[in-house]
Design an enzyme around this catalytic site. Structure first.
Site, PDB file in Angstrom:
ATOM      1  N   ASP A 292      37.898  44.590  48.576  1.00 29.33           N
ATOM      2  CA  ASP A 292      37.979  43.695  47.830  1.00 29.33           C
ATOM      3  C   ASP A 292      36.623  43.535  46.846  1.00 29.33           C
ATOM      4  OD1 ASP A 292      39.849  41.805  46.458  1.00 29.33           O
ATOM      5  OD2 ASP A 292      38.987  40.263  47.352  1.00 29.33           O
ATOM      6  N   GLY A 293      37.122  43.617  45.806  1.00 29.19           N
ATOM      7  CA  GLY A 293      35.951  43.320  44.193  1.00 29.19           C
ATOM      8  C   GLY A 293      36.394  44.440  43.311  1.00 29.19           C
TER       9      GLY A 293
ATOM     10  N   GLY B   3      38.351  45.076  40.810  1.00 28.05           N
ATOM     11  CA  GLY B   3      37.768  44.475  39.484  1.00 28.05           C
ATOM     12  C   GLY B   3      37.017  43.783  38.841  1.00 28.05           C
TER      13      GLY B   3
ATOM     14  N   TRP C  89      34.311  43.892  39.559  1.00 28.21           N
ATOM     15  CA  TRP C  89      32.940  44.272  39.935  1.00 28.21           C
ATOM     16  C   TRP C  89      33.020  44.965  37.782  1.00 28.21           C
ATOM     17  CZ3 TRP C  89      31.993  49.547  38.747  1.00 28.21           C
ATOM     18  CH2 TRP C  89      30.532  49.997  38.766  1.00 28.21           C
TER      19      TRP C  89
ATOM     20  N   HIS D 199      37.985  51.044  40.239  1.00 32.13           N
ATOM     21  CA  HIS D 199      38.543  51.208  41.185  1.00 32.13           C
ATOM     22  C   HIS D 199      37.996  52.709  41.567  1.00 32.13           C
ATOM     23  CE1 HIS D 199      41.520  48.588  41.878  1.00 32.13           C
ATOM     24  NE2 HIS D 199      42.448  48.879  40.426  1.00 32.13           N
TER      25      HIS D 199
ATOM     26  N   SER E 266      48.254  47.467  49.121  1.00 37.01           N
ATOM     27  CA  SER E 266      48.865  46.617  49.590  1.00 37.01           C
ATOM     28  C   SER E 266      50.251  47.192  49.165  1.00 37.01           C
ATOM     29  CB  SER E 266      48.160  45.120  49.813  1.00 37.01           C
ATOM     30  OG  SER E 266      48.451  44.853  48.629  1.00 37.01           O
TER      31      SER E 266
ATOM     32  N   ASN F 262      50.707  44.582  46.229  1.00 38.38           N
ATOM     33  CA  ASN F 262      50.009  45.364  45.060  1.00 38.38           C
ATOM     34  C   ASN F 262      50.568  46.057  44.134  1.00 38.38           C
ATOM     35  OD1 ASN F 262      46.925  46.997  46.878  1.00 38.38           O
ATOM     36  ND2 ASN F 262      46.690  44.911  46.204  1.00 38.38           N
ATOM     37  N   TRP F 263      52.309  46.331  44.149  1.00 38.94           N
ATOM     38  CA  TRP F 263      53.257  47.091  43.498  1.00 38.94           C
ATOM     39  C   TRP F 263      53.412  45.994  42.799  1.00 38.94           C
ATOM     40  CZ3 TRP F 263      53.824  52.574  43.810  1.00 38.94           C
ATOM     41  CH2 TRP F 263      54.214  52.453  45.425  1.00 38.94           C
TER      42      TRP F 263
END
Length: 244
Positions: free
Chosen positions: A21-22, A24, A26, A38, A66, A69-70
Site C-alpha cells: 500500500d502507498g 499513489g 508516495w 505504481h 484487488s 481496484n476495477w
C-alpha cells in the site's frame, strides 16, 4: 546490531504475505501522477522478491490488484495492466530459480495478461526456489464465495455430503490450496486493516503494520518485520506452558 544479524535463520516464516500500500500517496508527495508511484512500486517488488528468496522464505504472496481496484479510473486500471505486462519477466524468475503462481478471478484480466501469466507459471514450474504468488483481481470474499459455490455444486451432484464439510474441505476449495497459510502478513502505507485479503488464511497469521509507503519498503524493513515476527509467541489458542 543490524536486523539481519538478529534474525534466527532456523525460524524464518515459511509464508509471508504483503499488502503493498502507498504507491499513489508516495507519488503525490513528489508531485507526480499515481502511475509514477505504481512504477516505483513495481521496482520494489523485484527487489523484495529477491531479498525474500535469499532470506529463505518459501512463499511470498503479494496483493497486486484487488477486485475492488476495477472501480478505479479506467486510465489508472489500463496503466496498471500495462505495467503488469511489463513487470512479469520470465528471465527474472529463471535467474533466481523462482516458481510463479497467481490467485484471483483471472478471467477478468486482459487476454494478453492471462497469456503472460500462464507462460510464467508453466516455464517456472520446475524451479525449486521460493514461490512468488501474485493476488490479481482477488478478494477474499470472492474467493470464499467461489469455494462455497463449488462445495454446494458437489453436494447437489451427490459427490459430497454436508457432514464431509470441514476446515480442510473448505481450504482445499480456495485459490490458495497449493500453499500453507501465511505465517506473517505485512501491510505498508500506514493503514491498519486487511482490506479483504486472505481472510480465511490469516486466521492465525502474525500481523505487521508499518507507515512506510511501498516504494520505500526495502530489505531492512523486511528484516525488521521478520525480527518482530520472531519475537512473538505463536500459541494457536494454547497456553504458553503448552507450547514451551
Amino acid at each position: 546490531m543490524s536486523y539481519i544479524e538478529q534474525i534466527d535463520k532456523t525460524r524464518i516464516p515459511q509464508h509471508v504475505a504483503i499488502i503493498m500500500d502507498g504507491n499513489g500517496r508516495w507519488a503525490k508527495q513528489r508531485g507526480k501522477e499515481r502511475t509514477y508511484g505504481h512504477h516505483a512500486g513495481a521496482e520494489t517488488v523485484q527487489r523484495i522478491t529477491e531479498d525474500a528468496a535469499r532470506l529463505g522464505i518459501k512463499y511470498l504472496t503479494l496483493y497486486t490488484f484487488s477486485t475492488e481496484n476495477w472501480n478505479r479510473p479506467q486510465e489508472e486500471v489500463t496503466a496498471l495492466m500495462n505495467l503488469l505486462l511489463d513487470s512479469i519477466k520470465e528471465e527474472t524468475l529463471m535467474k533466481n530459480n523462482l516458481r510463479f503462481n497467481v490467485i484471483g478471478d483471472l478471467k477478468k484480466l486482459p487476454v494478453e495478461v492471462q497469456d503472460s501469466l500462464t507462460s510464467c507459471i508453466e516455464h517456472s514450474a520446475r524451479n525449486t526456489g521460493m514461490c512468488l504468488v501474485l493476488a490479481l483481481s482477488y478478494s477474499s470474499r470472492w474467493e470464499i464465495t467461489e469455494a462455497v459455490r463449488q462445495i454446494a455444486t458437489k453436494i447437489k451432484e451427490g459427490d459430497l455430503s454436508p457432514e464431509q464439510i470441514t476446515d480442510e474441505c473448505i481450504a482445499s476449495h480456495l485459490n490458495t490450496n497449493f500453499m500453507p497459510d501465511p505465517d506473517l502478513l505485512i501491510r505498508t502505507g500506514g493503514e491498519i486493516r486487511l482490506s479483504n485479503y486472505l481472510l480465511w488464511q490469516c486466521a492465525y497469521s502474525e500481523l505487521y503494520f508499518c507507515d512506510i509507503f511501498w516504494p520505500d519498503f526495502d530489505k531492512e524493513e523486511l528484516y525488521k518485520a521478520v525480527c518482530e515476527y520472531q519475537q512473538r509467541e505463536r500459541r494457536f489458542g494454547k497456553t504458553s506452558e503448552q507450547i514451551s
